[in-house]
Scaffold this motif. Structure first.
Motif, mmCIF file in Angstrom:
data_model
loop_
_atom_site.group_PDB
_atom_site.id
_atom_site.type_symbol
_atom_site.label_atom_id
_atom_site.label_comp_id
_atom_site.label_asym_id
_atom_site.label_seq_id
_atom_site.Cartn_x
_atom_site.Cartn_y
_atom_site.Cartn_z
ATOM 1 N N VAL A 87 0.897 -1.355 0.147
ATOM 2 C CA VAL A 87 0.044 -0.059 0.032
ATOM 3 C C VAL A 87 0.982 1.315 -0.003
ATOM 4 O O VAL A 87 2.082 0.932 0.177
ATOM 5 N N GLY A 88 0.262 2.234 -0.019
ATOM 6 C CA GLY A 88 0.986 3.612 -0.243
ATOM 7 C C GLY A 88 1.084 4.517 -1.623
ATOM 8 O O GLY A 88 1.993 5.285 -1.859
ATOM 9 N N TYR A 89 -0.188 4.632 -1.941
ATOM 10 C CA TYR A 89 -0.379 5.370 -3.207
ATOM 11 C C TYR A 89 0.584 5.011 -4.206
ATOM 12 O O TYR A 89 1.486 5.770 -4.643
ATOM 13 N N LEU A 90 0.394 3.849 -4.681
ATOM 14 C CA LEU A 90 1.338 3.075 -5.655
ATOM 15 C C LEU A 90 0.905 3.138 -7.335
ATOM 16 O O LEU A 90 -0.288 2.847 -7.643
ATOM 17 N N GLY A 91 1.884 3.491 -7.942
ATOM 18 C CA GLY A 91 1.587 3.366 -9.664
ATOM 19 C C GLY A 91 1.813 2.039 -9.986
ATOM 20 O O GLY A 91 2.009 0.938 -9.192
ATOM 21 N N SER A 92 1.269 1.533 -11.366
ATOM 22 C CA SER A 92 1.169 0.229 -11.718
ATOM 23 C C SER A 92 2.441 -0.801 -11.530
ATOM 24 O O SER A 92 2.330 -1.861 -11.024
ATOM 25 N N GLU A 93 3.384 -0.039 -11.916
ATOM 26 C CA GLU A 93 4.614 -0.757 -11.839
ATOM 27 C C GLU A 93 5.029 -0.943 -10.498
ATOM 28 O O GLU A 93 5.697 -2.170 -10.296
ATOM 29 N N VAL A 94 5.008 -0.139 -9.539
ATOM 30 C CA VAL A 94 5.090 -0.439 -8.159
ATOM 31 C C VAL A 94 4.335 -1.544 -7.637
ATOM 32 O O VAL A 94 4.898 -2.720 -6.776
ATOM 33 N N LYS A 95 2.965 -1.697 -8.014
ATOM 34 C CA LYS A 95 2.099 -2.758 -7.641
ATOM 35 C C LYS A 95 2.582 -4.156 -8.031
ATOM 36 O O LYS A 95 2.623 -5.196 -7.369
ATOM 37 N N LYS A 98 4.100 6.717 -5.925
ATOM 38 C CA LYS A 98 5.346 6.154 -6.205
ATOM 39 C C LYS A 98 5.377 5.579 -7.506
ATOM 40 O O LYS A 98 4.126 4.704 -7.813
ATOM 41 N N GLU A 99 6.283 5.699 -8.279
ATOM 42 C CA GLU A 99 6.210 5.137 -9.721
ATOM 43 C C GLU A 99 7.561 4.421 -9.986
ATOM 44 O O GLU A 99 8.546 4.752 -9.338
ATOM 45 N N GLY A 100 7.661 3.446 -10.909
ATOM 46 C CA GLY A 100 8.804 2.845 -11.237
ATOM 47 C C GLY A 100 9.072 1.602 -10.658
ATOM 48 O O GLY A 100 8.360 1.184 -9.545
ATOM 49 N N THR A 101 10.476 0.950 -10.853
ATOM 50 C CA THR A 101 10.875 -0.235 -10.064
ATOM 51 C C THR A 101 12.002 -0.015 -9.204
ATOM 52 O O THR A 101 12.488 -1.010 -8.664
ATOM 53 N N VAL A 102 12.167 1.452 -8.925
ATOM 54 C CA VAL A 102 13.328 1.603 -7.857
ATOM 55 C C VAL A 102 13.250 0.974 -6.735
ATOM 56 O O VAL A 102 14.184 0.702 -5.830
ATOM 57 N N PHE A 103 12.086 0.569 -6.205
ATOM 58 C CA PHE A 103 11.951 0.424 -4.672
ATOM 59 C C PHE A 103 11.943 -1.162 -4.477
ATOM 60 O O PHE A 103 11.928 -1.600 -3.339
#
Ligand SMILES: Nc1ncnc2c1ncn2[C@@H]1O[C@H](COP(=O)(O)OP(=O)(O)OP(=O)(O)O)[C@@H](O)[C@H]1O
Ligand SMILES: [Mg+2]
Ligand SMILES: [Zn+2]
Length: 510
Positions: A34-42, A75-80
């Motif tokens: 959770v935490g306001y995620l864009g699709s890549e982060v999901k 949050k976007e992208g794969t950086v996490f």
């Protein structure tokens, strides 16, 4: 069982620290993020789950919840990915919590547990350093650009297993090191291009020298083969050498765009020459997850629009605001992003479709056709160019003649003098160049005596110039005086500045 790791994302051109919290509880083995995620982060959920398994970490079937905060930033992208995996392992007790305290972790995970490079490492590491982090773990391929920041240890890693071993202090990896002084020195080597290769073209070279001295926008009109492109390409060779701070500023933008090479730093002033088929968002920046466009990639350097009238009209009109503000602002539903755009705009064009107007021996275009061609450039856009010059073809006899032409180095020396005058004058003013003077500061810094005032007023009356054009002439005159090392602007300076305005009258005037 709760743990916290630190990661980061990019917002505009700045890194923004994101904390990654993992909680393990009894219950159905569900993995929630959770935490306001864009699709890549999901999708990180799947990558992390499989990467953990394939790296040999067998986890008991528990309920896992991961929260990325702050919650108000999407949050976007794969950086996490990597930080999420680490936070989970820590929550399961596989890594001591205190080992994650002052470390920032970024990287994309592959399903096999290897770590892929990501964009934006340089600004992220920079923000981490500013906020007091001691260490950063980044993908191996991004290690150099991270290390450029200095005063923070940057570890390049290539697999999840390696990161876990590093955090558990089971292995030692040397932090990446970049010898900035050395790479700056090697960069001082000769440029391949030089103004000495351009025969003649005295007037054009003079206008370019003025334009670079005050960072004025420049428009070149002329027939095919007159050397417009050749001249433009050599402009960066007479601009002042990059300072480290400038280099860092530019490199941040390239890092976000994924355009930094192995060196980890941009060491030359940008010269960007996008093709005229470019889209608006590629030129000024944009996209769902906004990326800098060409006007930002050219920051602190030259944006060259060759064949200006061939660009989509809408595309170049969008440039007007960034050119004025020196920044691009992109608005999205919940946020607005800013990218720097401090460019010197240089444009080149033919005066008509065939290219040879007003040479009636060669140009068959009707007056209406010529008008239509020229009118692809709107008046407000035309107004953005402080200097407008004609590039006339050099006769082949002149090309043959072995004349000693001035080198870029010599021209650069004079420009340096003019820049020094500006730095001194505008100290503490938030102004770097004459082209940035606002109408109010023009009053302060471009004072004219009566004789000069009269000359300018007469010219404006005769040429029917707008207030904006009046100010542009004053700013250019200021730069010409600076090249003369003169604090006073005299009639000679004014007359030359007026010349650079008279060309748009010739082509666009009625
Ligand atoms: N002043 C010059 N000195 C040396 N070479 C020149 C000069 N002017 C033109 N040339 C030669 O002519 C070639 C064409 O010049 P360039 O491409 O810059 O012309 P242009 O004005 O951009 O033309 P177009 O309008 O067709 O784009 C150059 O690559 C160079 O070889
Ligand atoms: Mg050309
Ligand atoms: Zn023509």
């Amino acid at each position: 069982m709760f743990s916290k790791a630190y990661s980061a994302t990019i917002h505009g051109i700045d890194g923004l620290i994101v904390s990654v919290e993992a909680d393990i509880s009894e219950g159905l083995p569900i993995f929630d993020m959770v935490g306001y995620l864009g699709s890549e982060v999901k999708e990180a959920r799947e990558r992390v789950r499989v990467a953990l398994k394939n790296s040999g970490f067998r986890l008991p079937p528990k309920r896992i919840t991961v929260n990325l905060s702050p919650a108000d930033i999407r949050k976007e992208g794969t950086v996490f990915d990597l930080a999420v995996a680490i936070a989970i392992l820590a929550a399961f007790g596989r890594i001591p919590d205190e080992n994650l305290k002052d470390i920032l972790i970024i990287g994309e995970l592959s399903l096999d547990g290897s770590i892929r490079k990501v964009n934006g490492v340089l600004p992220i590491v920079y923000s981490a350093q500013q906020q007091g982090f001691a260490k950063c773990i980044v993908p191996k391929e991004n290690a150099k650009e991270g290390a450029v920041v200095g005063n923070i240890e940057v570890y390049g890693v290539s697999s999840l297993k390696e990161v876990v071993a590093l955090l558990n202090k089971e292995i030692d990896i040397a932090p990446e090191y970049v010898d900035i002084i050395k790479i700056f020195k090697t960069n001082q080597e000769e440029d391949e291009l030089d103004f000495s290769e351009v025969a003649g073209q005295k007037a054009a070279k003079r206008a370019i020298e003025i334009a670079v001295s005050g960072m004025h926008n420049l428009l070149m009109i002329g027939p095919p083969g007159s050397g417009k492109t050749m001249l433009a390409k050599r402009i960066p060779t007479i601009m002042p050498e990059l300072s480290f701070d400038e280099s860092l500023e530019i490199s941040k933008i390239y890092s976000i765009a994924g355009l930094l090479d192995q060196e980890g730093l941009i060491l030359k002033r940008p010269f960007r020459a996008p093709h005229h088929t470019i889209t608006t968002s590629a030129l000024v920046g944009g996209g769902h997850n906004p990326k800098p466009g060409e006007v930002s990639l050219a920051h602190l350097g030259v944006l060259f629009l060759d064949e200006l009238p061939e660009f989509h009209k809408k595309t170049i009109e969008v440039l007007r605001q960034p050119l004025e503000d020196k920044t691009v602002t992109i608005s999205r539903l919940n946020a607005s992003f800013r990218f720097p755009a401090g460019v010197m705009l240089v444009a080149a064009m033919n005066p008509c479709n065939c290219g040879f107007y007003p040479d009636r021996n060669r140009c068959n275009c009707s007056i209406n056709e010529v008008k239509r061609y020229l009118n692809r450039i709107s008046q407000p856009l035309l107004d953005r160019f402080d200097l407008c010059i004609e590039a006339l073809p050099v006769k082949y006899q002149d090309l043959d003649r072995k004349m000693e032409e001035e080198s870029s180095e010599e021209i650069r020396r004079r420009i340096h003098g003019a820049r020094a005058m500006q730095i001194e004058r505008y100290r503490g003013q938030n102004i770097l160049f004459n082209s940035q003077l606002s109408p109010r500061s023009i009053k302060n810094y471009c004072n004219l005596d009566n004789k000069e005032k009269k000359l300018l007023e007469q010219a404006c009356d005769k040429m029917n110039l707008s207030a904006r054009a009046y100010h542009r002439i004053l700013k250019v005159a200021r730069t010409i005086a600076d090249l003369d090392q003169s604090e006073l602007i005299n009639c000679k300076h004014i007359s030359e500045a007026i010349c650079y305005r008279s060309l748009d009258q010739k082509y666009w005037g009625d």
